[in-house]
Design a protein around this motif. Structure first.
Motif, short mmCIF file in Angstrom:
data_model
loop_
_atom_site.label_atom_id
_atom_site.label_comp_id
_atom_site.label_asym_id
_atom_site.label_seq_id
_atom_site.Cartn_x
_atom_site.Cartn_y
_atom_site.Cartn_z
N HIS A 57 -5.91 -3.21 -0.32
CA HIS A 57 -5.59 -1.79 -0.46
C HIS A 57 -5.01 -1.19 0.83
O HIS A 57 -4.51 -0.07 0.81
N ARG A 58 -5.06 -1.96 1.91
CA ARG A 58 -4.57 -1.44 3.18
C ARG A 58 -3.48 -2.30 3.83
O ARG A 58 -2.85 -1.87 4.79
N GLN A 59 -3.27 -3.50 3.31
CA GLN A 59 -2.23 -4.37 3.82
C GLN A 59 -1.46 -4.96 2.63
O GLN A 59 -2.02 -5.13 1.54
N PRO A 60 -0.17 -5.28 2.80
CA PRO A 60 0.59 -5.88 1.70
C PRO A 60 0.08 -7.27 1.35
O PRO A 60 -0.46 -7.98 2.20
N THR A 103 3.56 1.13 5.53
CA THR A 103 4.10 0.76 4.22
C THR A 103 4.15 1.94 3.26
O THR A 103 4.88 1.88 2.25
N SER A 104 3.43 3.00 3.52
CA SER A 104 3.48 4.18 2.66
C SER A 104 4.79 4.95 2.81
O SER A 104 5.09 5.82 1.98
N ASP A 105 5.56 4.64 3.85
CA ASP A 105 6.88 5.27 4.04
C ASP A 105 7.91 4.53 3.19
O ASP A 105 8.14 3.33 3.36
N ALA A 106 8.56 5.26 2.27
CA ALA A 106 9.54 4.66 1.37
C ALA A 106 10.68 4.00 2.13
O ALA A 106 11.26 3.01 1.65
N ALA A 107 11.03 4.53 3.32
CA ALA A 107 12.13 3.95 4.09
C ALA A 107 11.80 2.52 4.53
O ALA A 107 12.69 1.65 4.55
N PRO A 123 0.86 -1.20 0.00
CA PRO A 123 0.00 0.00 0.00
C PRO A 123 0.89 1.24 0.00
O PRO A 123 1.77 1.38 0.85
N MET A 124 0.65 2.14 -0.94
CA MET A 124 1.58 3.24 -1.19
C MET A 124 1.11 4.59 -0.67
O MET A 124 1.82 5.59 -0.80
N VAL A 125 -0.07 4.65 -0.11
CA VAL A 125 -0.60 5.91 0.42
C VAL A 125 -0.89 5.75 1.90
O VAL A 125 -1.09 4.63 2.40
N ALA A 126 -0.89 6.88 2.62
CA ALA A 126 -1.23 6.84 4.04
C ALA A 126 -2.70 6.46 4.22
O ALA A 126 -3.49 6.51 3.27
N THR A 127 -3.04 6.07 5.43
CA THR A 127 -4.39 5.59 5.72
C THR A 127 -5.45 6.61 5.30
O THR A 127 -5.38 7.79 5.64
#
Length: 510
Positions: free
Chosen positions: A391-394, A268-272, A254-258
């Motif tokens: 959409h909310r978990q890998p 997971t939205s944090d690239a780090a 998931p690439m966006v914040a909640t």
């Protein structure tokens, strides 16, 4: 009497539907049962040859485009019209003829349906004769030809809502019976225009990995798709076939914040986080120890393909660098777990229940990232349950296609939230522009630099952590010769039958 003799002679000279060249019944276990049946409008045959139906064009073992129903195809100078000339005299397995009307109907129906086929660029289909058809595009799209490869043709006269349960087609095999959750029975299509399978009947059984292996041991199967853990313990009388594939496995993040509507993930939205996980994964261990060498490390959705990344990344994990990266981005360790602003670096990783390869990969990745203070909790679920969470978990997903259009479907922002493709809501305007430029290129060769540019940008963003490219493994009776299978796409099992006309039984039939 003379006229009667002449009549009998004339009847004897008429072409008759051919039959199988052997009475051998072939029993296979190819893997997953299609959930919605055998309707190409809704995706049957997109990753494998549809068997019951024919496509306009197909790919040979070297992935080159060759004729199937279409004898000739050409693109107009403005790149907006594909003209296709069809074989004449082709029949569906019910004996009715196949014409341009069936081609137009198939594409029109797929365009109007919730189909896996991307026909957004198709403006209209026009019939130019009984065996000639033209496809008009809204804008230039060099990848549209993939639809001529992937979308099989159905009969206009008999197509209906229940078609997928009892398909009629012009492919090499004809449908006989489908007993859900048990078996599919097929036989050679007597009207098929190409080389026909030599077996009198083909039975595909449906069961899990353990049951397939048990049936192999008891000699009930002539061929079965198997997991790597069974590859080195085949029963006597069986031979291992290891087939190269572009079938990959990876983690979609998931690439966006909640957000609302069950979308997004603050971790997971944090690239780090994504980069640290990628740096911790030891792909060589996954390949050699987990999969017994029956795979290769994966770094993209299209490794080794012309539209894949221009350079291969290093597979060496670096836990120390991953820890420094997390700390630099505010993820601190408290009692063995990473936290930032009160949010724990914890997530659930979903995978398809019953798929041991996905399960083993999920468990292994969870252990590999544990020293970083990142908690990954693997959980096996049905696709229906995963769909509600993806959409909310890998999710540990698999892709791999003979078409570059899959790159666009998975990474373009226009695909966000559409099916299983861009499930993480990834969006990068530069990636979109590169993919759009590839699609609008004047030729296939001119599109390749744009595909590779997009791949480089995607690799930097890490919307996925790619893990492995699988080798597809099959246990086949030593009497069964599979000829030369081609490089397989996603979907272990069904793609093996792409060249079923070339299979031969080299022992006396029993």
């Amino acid at each position: 009497m003379k006229s009667l003799i002449l009549f009998i002679l004339s009847i004897s000279l008429l072409p008759l539907p051919s039959v199988a060249s052997t009475d051998k019944v072939l029993t296979l276990a190819l893997g997953a049962e299609p959930e919605t049946g055998f309707d190409p409008i809704y995706g049957w045959g997109k990753y494998n040859r549809p068997l019951f139906q024919s496509t306009l064009i197909k790919r040979d073992n070297a992935l080159a485009l060759v004729s199937d129903l279409a004898l000739r195809w050409r693109l107009s100078d403005d790149r907006l019209v594909w003209s296709v000339d069809l074989r004449q005299g082709v029949k569906f397995n019910d004996g009715t003829g196949l014409t341009a009307s069936d081609v137009k109907f198939s594409f029109d129906t797929a365009k109007q349906s919730a189909s896996l086929h991307d026909l957004t660029q198709l403006e209209r289909v026009e019939i130019k004769g009984d065996y000639s058809v033209e496809f008009y595009l809204k804008q230039a799209d060099i990848t549209f030809i993939d639809n001529l490869v992937n979308l099989a043709i159905v009969p206009k006269a008999s197509y209906g809502a229940q078609y997928g349960l009892k398909p009629i087609g012009s492919g090499p095999l004809a449908f006989v019976r489908w007993d859900r959750n048990q078996q599919l029975i097929m036989e050679p299509n007597p009207y098929y225009y190409g080389q026909k399978p030599e077996f009198s009947k083909v039975i595909v059984t449906f069961s899990d990995e353990d049951s397939r292996y048990a049936r192999l041991r008891s000699g009930q199967l002539d061929l079965a798709a198997i997991a790597p853990r069974y590859a080195k313990i085949l029963p006597p009388g069986y031979k291992l076939w290891s087939i190269d594939s572009v079938d990959n496995r990876g983690i979609a993040w998931p690439m966006v914040a909640t957000q609302a509507d069950n979308i997004g993930n603050d971790v997971t939205s944090d690239a780090a986080i994504r980069q640290a996980v990628d740096m911790a994964v030891d792909r060589d261990v996954l390949v050699q120890q987990l999969l017994d060498g029956f795979a290769t490390p994966a770094y993209s959705i299209a490794d080794g393909l012309p539209w894949g990344p221009a350079q291969t990344q290093s597979s060496q994990p670096d836990l120390a660098a991953a820890k420094r990266l997390l700390e630099q981005n505010g993820w601190q360790v408290k009692q063995g777990r990473r936290y930032r602003d009160g949010v724990a670096a914890s997530m659930t990783l979903y995978y398809l229940a019953g798929d041991t390869v996905r399960q083993q990969l999920a468990l292994a990745v969870a252990q590999m990232v544990k020293p970083l203070g990142i908690e990954i909790k693997p959980e096996g679920k049905s696709w229906e349950a995963i769909y509600l969470q993806m959409h909310r978990q890998p999710v540990l997903l698999g892709f791999g296609s003979h078409s570059a259009t899959e790159v666009r479907a998975v990474y373009h922002s226009a695909s966000r939230g559409k099916g299983y493709f861009n499930s993480g809501y990834y969006s990068n305007p530069e990636v979109d522009r590169a993919l759009d430029s590839a699609q609008a290129a004047a030729s296939w060769s001119e599109s390749l630099p744009y595909w590779q540019q997009a791949q480089a940008l995607i690799a930097a963003d890490r919307p996925w952590t790619w893990l492995v490219n699988l080798k597809h493994l099959y246990a086949a009776n030593e009497c069964l010769d599979l000829a030369k299978p081609g490089i397989e796409a996603h979907g272990h099992g069904w793609p093996l039958a792409n060249n079923i006309e070339q299979w031969r039984w080299q022992c006396p039939s029993r």
